[in-house]
Design a protein around this motif. Sequence first.
Motif, mmCIF file in Angstrom:
data_model
loop_
_atom_site.group_PDB
_atom_site.id
_atom_site.type_symbol
_atom_site.label_atom_id
_atom_site.label_comp_id
_atom_site.label_asym_id
_atom_site.label_seq_id
_atom_site.Cartn_x
_atom_site.Cartn_y
_atom_site.Cartn_z
ATOM 1 N N ARG A 142 21.299 -17.062 19.690
ATOM 2 C CA ARG A 142 22.512 -17.377 21.385
ATOM 3 C C ARG A 142 23.024 -16.285 20.685
ATOM 4 O O ARG A 142 24.366 -16.578 21.618
ATOM 5 N N SER A 143 23.953 -15.530 19.952
ATOM 6 C CA SER A 143 24.945 -15.337 19.510
ATOM 7 C C SER A 143 25.248 -13.926 20.259
ATOM 8 O O SER A 143 26.580 -13.722 20.586
ATOM 9 N N THR A 152 25.662 -24.054 28.593
ATOM 10 C CA THR A 152 25.325 -24.668 29.732
ATOM 11 C C THR A 152 23.567 -24.683 29.578
ATOM 12 O O THR A 152 22.893 -25.308 29.747
ATOM 13 N N ALA A 153 23.146 -23.614 29.095
ATOM 14 C CA ALA A 153 21.715 -23.296 28.851
ATOM 15 C C ALA A 153 21.023 -24.382 27.424
ATOM 16 O O ALA A 153 20.200 -25.444 27.570
ATOM 17 N N LEU A 154 22.295 -24.520 26.598
ATOM 18 C CA LEU A 154 21.543 -25.671 25.399
ATOM 19 C C LEU A 154 22.503 -27.425 26.512
ATOM 20 O O LEU A 154 20.536 -28.262 26.079
ATOM 21 N N ALA A 155 22.502 -27.233 26.976
ATOM 22 C CA ALA A 155 22.858 -29.141 27.833
ATOM 23 C C ALA A 155 21.922 -28.659 28.812
ATOM 24 O O ALA A 155 20.965 -29.778 28.822
ATOM 25 N N MET A 160 16.534 -31.453 30.527
ATOM 26 C CA MET A 160 14.876 -30.951 31.242
ATOM 27 C C MET A 160 14.309 -32.000 30.155
ATOM 28 O O MET A 160 13.487 -32.556 30.404
ATOM 29 N N HIS A 161 14.497 -31.762 28.747
ATOM 30 C CA HIS A 161 13.570 -32.766 28.506
ATOM 31 C C HIS A 161 13.988 -34.362 28.551
ATOM 32 O O HIS A 161 13.312 -35.170 28.172
ATOM 33 N N ILE A 168 10.284 -25.121 26.447
ATOM 34 C CA ILE A 168 10.334 -24.903 25.250
ATOM 35 C C ILE A 168 11.946 -24.502 25.615
ATOM 36 O O ILE A 168 11.416 -23.285 25.976
ATOM 37 N N THR A 169 12.263 -24.867 24.187
ATOM 38 C CA THR A 169 14.013 -24.552 24.011
ATOM 39 C C THR A 169 13.730 -23.266 23.602
ATOM 40 O O THR A 169 13.115 -22.719 22.832
#
Length: 331
Positions: A142-143, A152-155, A160-161, A168-169
């Motif tokens: 995600r560079s 925020t995307a990773l959180a 969601m998981h 899918i991450t």
Amino acid sequence: MIDMESSAREIPVLYLVVPCYNEEEMIERSAQVMSDKLRRLMKEGKVKAGSKVMFVNDGSKDNTLKLLHKAAEKDAIFSIISLAGNYGHQSAILAGMMMARKYADVVVTIDADLQQDIEALDNFLTCYMNGSEIVYGIRNDRSSDNIFKKTTALAYYKFMHMLGSNVITNHADYRLMSKKALDALSEYQETNLFLRGLIPTMGFPSDVVYFDVKEREAGHSKYTLSKMFTLAMDGITSMSVRPLRMIAGLGFIVCLFSIAMCIFSLVDWAGGNTVPGYTTSIIVSLMMGGITLFSLGIIGEYIGKIYMETKKRPRYIIDTFVWKEDDNGTA
Ligand code: UDP
Ligand code: MG
């Protein structure tokens, strides 16, 4: 490994489905790059003649549609679906996929801004030829995102998981689907389609392809913060009804307020400035009020979702459709 049955697959007709919302800075260049790539694939015998780039104009307010028409007039490799308004990225790709499945054997959805590496198409096609009905594009890193989007995307994926969703991450709608998978998707009649959550639940043999994400070359992200928030909420409840969400927000604020009041009244109590029972009652009533409102808001989200589903409104409305017979796509 290639098994007997899947190796018998025919070379497919490929449609690229490209959602566009206010992409006037990018669209001509994207059209060029995408049609060049498609022609190369046809020449190399990886896709059949007649493959096309299908743009879905999602109610753009700038010159995007005009530029698309110009491109389609010159070259029959381009097809256009123009939606009656701005229905959002998810509905735009759904509209494109549902139309493309009538002509294509495989459909790949890809953003109009060329951020997703188009060279990954070869790998997508290899997976398809090896028997996959769905192939998910997964970004390597995600560079190219700013720190806010990254965290925020990773959180979000983590959350969601945790809720049991099998998104899918790092997969964001750069995806190949075969006609078979798309026909199955068309059976899902719900108004609130959160494709990233739904498609992995369908089954079918699937595979993943890793690709690099580039910086946006022109224009800016059309995913505003509020669009991102809506997508995130839809992913969790599959719908959003704003007034109901505001109740949840209100409940949350009351919760915060009640915590502040708790501290305040505890301090008061420690100082001995209260009549007996005052502290307890204020803590209990404020806490309960906040929690009740917050919970009502969440329940409201789901009731709102049911409400929208019962209306059975169309998920998008197509205003115009341009498609020309392409006698020789390999030109
Ligand atoms: N898009 C769309 N409708 C919208 C918002 C975006 O069709 O309401 C399209 C946009 O034109 C692009 C894709 O969705 O092709 C992804 O949007 P963008 O690149 O702005 O998002 P980001 O890459 O910043 O997440
Ligand atoms: Mg983008």
